[in-house]
Design an enzyme around this catalytic site. Structure first.
Site, mmCIF file in Angstrom:
data_model
loop_
_atom_site.group_PDB
_atom_site.id
_atom_site.type_symbol
_atom_site.label_atom_id
_atom_site.label_comp_id
_atom_site.label_asym_id
_atom_site.label_seq_id
_atom_site.Cartn_x
_atom_site.Cartn_y
_atom_site.Cartn_z
ATOM 1 N N GLU A 202 -5.052 -74.643 2.253
ATOM 2 C CA GLU A 202 -5.114 -73.513 3.188
ATOM 3 C C GLU A 202 -5.382 -72.188 2.465
ATOM 4 O O GLU A 202 -4.459 -71.434 2.179
ATOM 5 C CB GLU A 202 -3.814 -73.390 3.994
ATOM 6 C CG GLU A 202 -3.885 -72.284 5.045
ATOM 7 C CD GLU A 202 -2.572 -72.082 5.799
ATOM 8 O OE1 GLU A 202 -2.581 -71.330 6.784
ATOM 9 O OE2 GLU A 202 -1.556 -72.672 5.395
ATOM 10 N N LYS B 77 -7.303 -76.162 6.029
ATOM 11 C CA LYS B 77 -6.819 -75.297 7.098
ATOM 12 C C LYS B 77 -7.381 -73.908 6.841
ATOM 13 O O LYS B 77 -7.043 -73.265 5.848
ATOM 14 C CB LYS B 77 -5.289 -75.269 7.136
ATOM 15 C CG LYS B 77 -4.732 -74.413 8.284
ATOM 16 C CD LYS B 77 -3.244 -74.636 8.489
ATOM 17 C CE LYS B 77 -2.713 -73.736 9.602
ATOM 18 N NZ LYS B 77 -1.296 -73.997 9.933
#
Length: 296
Positions: free
Chosen positions: A175, A212
């Site tokens: 992420e 993400k």
């Protein structure tokens, strides 16, 4: 690796619920739920209250595998129980894939980015995650400026740790968030896309990751990442957008599904009746699911 979880994560329609607020973000999460700081006097009481909130969410009929394919947990949540079962086992029993946040927060901003703080106990955390039935992990960095060398450092760090997670038999969610308020957001995303692709192309056939990412300014910018053979799924963070705005932006990106936190729980309150709570959660789940599977 749990093959059922892998196949569900790869193929099922739905989205990932992010229930992993921790440490310094926990008081804000509780306040958003209507539990103010005067309701607890120490950290243990605070975490008891946030687990009660998460338990209410996870046990709601609105929190179901028809619309929610996965959930990201905080470490303390992993070690606690829901209806007599460890949280990951409870989720797996509902058909929802459990993930664990493993980063220790962000380092100070330097050269336009925030790297992750060192994760000194990663091996032990991964061992415990396997014991608790966790499928994958999540770790967050933040990009504020379009500094190529700094963005490269963010991605290098993420993939370096991701390889240790893969070796432990888990699937990492990488992420590298791009700040939605960055004046260079689009340029940051272009650089980030290129750097991630370089690393993906260096993975072996049996090394799988998830990503993400902030919803990009340019629709379908991450199409090549979504279709990459080493990527199980690409999910989007809400990043401070309202649920309505995040959903509209998400609909413009084929194959990108949600992994929302604040945008999922923003209408929930401790003082709601169970009916009010379940209805509010179901409304949020319906809208996020719709944005994840029905594209413009």
């Amino acid at each position: 690796m749990n093959k059922t979880h892998f196949n569900n994560m790869k193929t099922k329609d739905g989205f990932i619920a992010a229930l992993d607020q921790s440490g310094g973000s926990t008081p804000n999460a509780l306040a958003g739920y209507g539990v103010m700081e005067d309701a607890y006097s120490n950290e243990d009481e605070m975490f008891d209250l946030v687990h009660q909130m998460r338990t209410r969410i996870m046990t709601s009929p609105a929190f179901n595998a028809d619309q929610i394919v996965g959930a990201i947990l905080f470490e303390q949540t992993m070690d606690r129980k829901v209806e007599g079962k460890y949280t990951a086992d409870y989720l797996s029993g509902k058909g929802i894939v459990p993930f664990l946040k493993v980063d220790k927060g962000l380092a100070d901003k330097e050269n336009g980015v925030q790297l992750m703080k060192p994760i000194h106990d990663l091996d032990e955390t991964l061992r415990r995650a396997n014991e608790r039935g966790i499928f994958g992990t999540k770790m967050r960095s933040v990009i504020h400026e379009a500094n190529e060398e700094s963005i490269k450092a963010v991605v290098d760090q993420q993939f370096d740790i991701a390889k240790s997670i893969i070796e432990a038999g888990l699937v990492p969610i990488i992420e590298p968030e791009v700040d939605i308020n960055s004046p260079e957001k689009e340029k940051c995303e272009d650089i980030l896309n290129d750097e991630i692709l370089k690393h993906l192309n260096e993975l072996s056939d049996d090394q799988f990751v998830m990503l993400k990412l902030t919803i990009p300014n340019k629709p379908n910018l991450y199409k090549e990442l979504i279709e990459h053979p080493n990527v199980v799924r690409v999910v989007a963070l809400s990043g401070g957008y309202s649920r309505e705005e995040a959903n509209e932006k998400l609909k413009d990106n084929d194959g990108l599904i949600a992994s929302f936190s604040r945008a999922l729980v923003s209408d929930l309150n401790v003082n709601q009746t169970d009916e009010e709570f379940n209805n509010a959660l179901q409304k949020a789940v319906n809208s996020i699911h719709d944005a994840s599977v029905n594209k413009n």
